[in-house]
Design an enzyme around this catalytic site. Structure first.
Site, short mmCIF file in Angstrom:
data_model
loop_
_atom_site.label_atom_id
_atom_site.label_comp_id
_atom_site.label_asym_id
_atom_site.label_seq_id
_atom_site.Cartn_x
_atom_site.Cartn_y
_atom_site.Cartn_z
N ASP A 146 2.75 11.72 -18.58
CA ASP A 146 1.94 11.39 -17.39
C ASP A 146 1.89 12.57 -16.43
OD1 ASP A 146 0.61 10.12 -15.36
OD2 ASP A 146 2.27 8.80 -14.81
N THR A 198 30.54 -2.35 9.61
CA THR A 198 30.09 -3.64 10.13
C THR A 198 29.02 -3.40 11.17
OG1 THR A 198 32.02 -3.51 11.55
CG2 THR A 198 32.17 -4.99 9.65
N GLU A 214 -3.04 12.91 -7.90
CA GLU A 214 -3.20 11.56 -8.45
C GLU A 214 -2.02 10.67 -8.10
OE1 GLU A 214 -3.34 8.12 -11.10
OE2 GLU A 214 -1.72 9.56 -10.94
N HIS A 264 27.15 -3.87 16.83
CA HIS A 264 28.40 -4.31 16.22
C HIS A 264 28.14 -5.72 15.66
CE1 HIS A 264 32.47 -5.74 15.74
NE2 HIS A 264 32.95 -4.52 16.00
N ARG A 271 -1.22 -5.00 -7.12
CA ARG A 271 -2.17 -4.58 -8.16
C ARG A 271 -3.34 -5.54 -8.12
NH1 ARG A 271 -0.84 0.55 -10.40
NH2 ARG A 271 1.36 0.70 -9.85
N ASP A 312 -0.32 17.00 -11.28
CA ASP A 312 0.85 16.65 -10.46
C ASP A 312 1.67 15.58 -11.18
OD1 ASP A 312 -1.19 14.68 -9.99
OD2 ASP A 312 -0.13 14.00 -8.19
#
Ligand code: BES
Ligand code: MN
Ligand code: MN
Length: 458
Positions: A119, A314, A152, A212, A327, A88
């Protein structure tokens, strides 16, 4: 080595054509619209394993995308290498930034441009072709098993179940993976660690509808502003991650280990130039190599809310969202870090908004041994084919299956990647050098050879 080089030379064009056919499948696992294509990719991989000489090839169904399995057992008393890879790929977006279409592989300047070129299609397919080479030249020195998965890039959620249910079938002495990077072709290296991952999504909700911004602005909390403030507070002035307990379990490297890692070639000026940045950034007290290889980090992967279309509107948005990943390094666990983040993020939310944190997926960090037979085999293989000893490095990316193989099967991994950080993984114009592709096909049989040899004299 001569036989190997000759085989690659004699089959040059075909080896490339087959990879191109594989790259033409848009096997994006994240986007359900590609489901039929992802399934076709699995069938193609299975067929190629059969063609190369694998037995018991099976497209194994899971609750998600299938896992392709195949093996060649030459002698039960010989060692077994389990090759892992993934068919994948990441989504190709943003499409407009690709110079040539992501699923039409194109060669420019000796490099193959396509999503998945490096990859991991270009890299795992080297193993299929190296296997074919060993079969055709009657040089396969050990048993080999292939396990190529299709999830993966979305967290390998069904792989754990498959591994648990197939312990016997997956029995091996080592896992061999080419899905990481080298420093450069002149400075070949072997990654000896991968970071873990905790990925989640946050939502900050204010008023029950978009308002608003003139009528209500200034009187009602703006979720986009609140989210931005909350995210900004997640790093302190030294760029440490500001979540209580975040670093508690981190194992600090010894001064010797730090010195060894920092001895790897790294040119900061080149690094900055490549990315067009004036300064590097990161946790105070650590080098770039340490920051990406040995320290835990927190990144915002995406942030949105309110009006992002053409022109101006707006509006005070009702909600704002972000995707955040952390990580992890040994001995942090994704479960614990996800919990710490969630508790902290909820605790810093002002009463004017409601906050929800939804975990996506995770993976555990790993450090791979450098004193094993398999690591030595990889060292020897690279030294022979590159003419230079590989430098050990720590990778910043994550491959969740590596920790899982260790926990469930008790098998360690060798990360013998042939990509480059500059191959633009996950980015537009991903590429893989044709040179690296052939070099990988030449190096892999040497790994098997030395692994079998060293196992015998053990
Ligand atoms: N091949 C990469 C991981 C990688 C790249 C490791 C370069 C070392 C060097 C892998 O396909 C990947 O992208 N993994 C994801 C994690 C996954 C759970 C989505 C990642 O690291 O973001
Ligand atoms: Mn990969
Ligand atoms: Mn990837």
């Amino acid at each position: 080595m001569q036989t190997i080089k000759q085989y690659v030379e004699d089959n040059k064009q075909r080896l490339l054509d087959e990879l191109f056919a594989l790259l033409r499948f848009p096997s994006v696992s994240a986007d359900p619209k590609y489901k039929p294509e992802v399934l076709k990719t699995a069938d193609y991989v299975a067929q190629k394993l059969v063609d190369a000489g694998a037995e018991k090839v099976e497209v194994c169904q899971t609750a998600g995308y299938p896992i392709v399995y195949g093996e060649k057992i030459i002698d039960a008393s010989k060692p077994t290498v389990l090759v892992y890879g993934h068919y994948d790929v990441q989504p190709a977006d943003p499409l407009e930034l690709w110079k040539t279409p992501p699923f039409e592989p194109t060669v420019r300047d000796g490099k193959i441009y396509a999503r998945g070129a490096c990859d991991d299609k270009g890299q795992f397919y080297m193993h299929v072709k190296a296997f074919e080479l060993m079969m055709q030249t009657s040089t396969l020195p050990c048993n080999i098993k292939f396990m190529i998965e299709g999830e993966e890039e979305v967290g390998s959620n069904n792989l754990g179940i498959f591994v648990k249910e197939n312990k016997n079938r997956l029995k091996a002495d080592v896992v061999l993976i080419s899905d990481t990077s080298m420093i450069s072709m002149e400075n070949p290296s072997l990654e000896t660690g991968l970071r873990g991952l905790s990925y989640l999504e946050v939502e900050v909700v204010g008023p029950n509808r978009d308002l608003h911004s003139g009528v209500y602005g200034g009187a009602v909390a703006n979720p986009a502003t609140i989210l931005a403030k909350m995210i900004a507070s997640l790093h302190d002035e030294n760029n440490h991650v500001n979540i209580p307990g975040f670093y508690d379990k981190v194992i600090n490297l010894t001064p010797e280990e730090r010195a060894a890692l920092n001895a790897a070639p790294y040119d900061e000026e080149e690094y900055k130039k490549d990315l067009d940045i004036a300064e590097v950034w990161g946790e105070k007290g650590y080098s770039t190599l340490e920051r990406t290889g040995t320290r835990p980090t927190l990144e915002v992967n995406g942030i949105w809310g309110g009006y992002i279309g053409e022109g101006a509107k707006t509006v005070l948005p009702s909600k704002a969202n972000a995707k955040i990943s952390m990580r992890l390094v040994p001995n942090q666990t994704s479960e614990e870090i996800t919990k710490l983040f969630t508790e902290h993020f909820e605790s810093i939310a002002p009463a004017s908004v409601k906050v929800t944190v939804t975990p996506h997926h995770g993976g555990e960090p790993v450090v791979t041994p450098t004193d094993s037979i398999a690591y030595k085999a990889a060292q020897k293989a690279i030294a022979e084919s590159f003419g230079k000893e590989p430098i050990p490095t720590r990778g910043g990316g994550s491959i969740p299956i590596v920790a899982l193989f260790e926990a469930e099967l008790g098998i360690k991994t060798v990360l013998m990647g042939f990509g480059l950080d500059s191959d633009a993984l996950h980015s537009p114009n991903e590429k893989y050098d044709i040179y690296n592709y052939y070099k990988g096909i030449e190096t892999i049989p040497l790994f098997h050879k030395y692994f079998a040899e060293l196992s015998e004299t053990k």
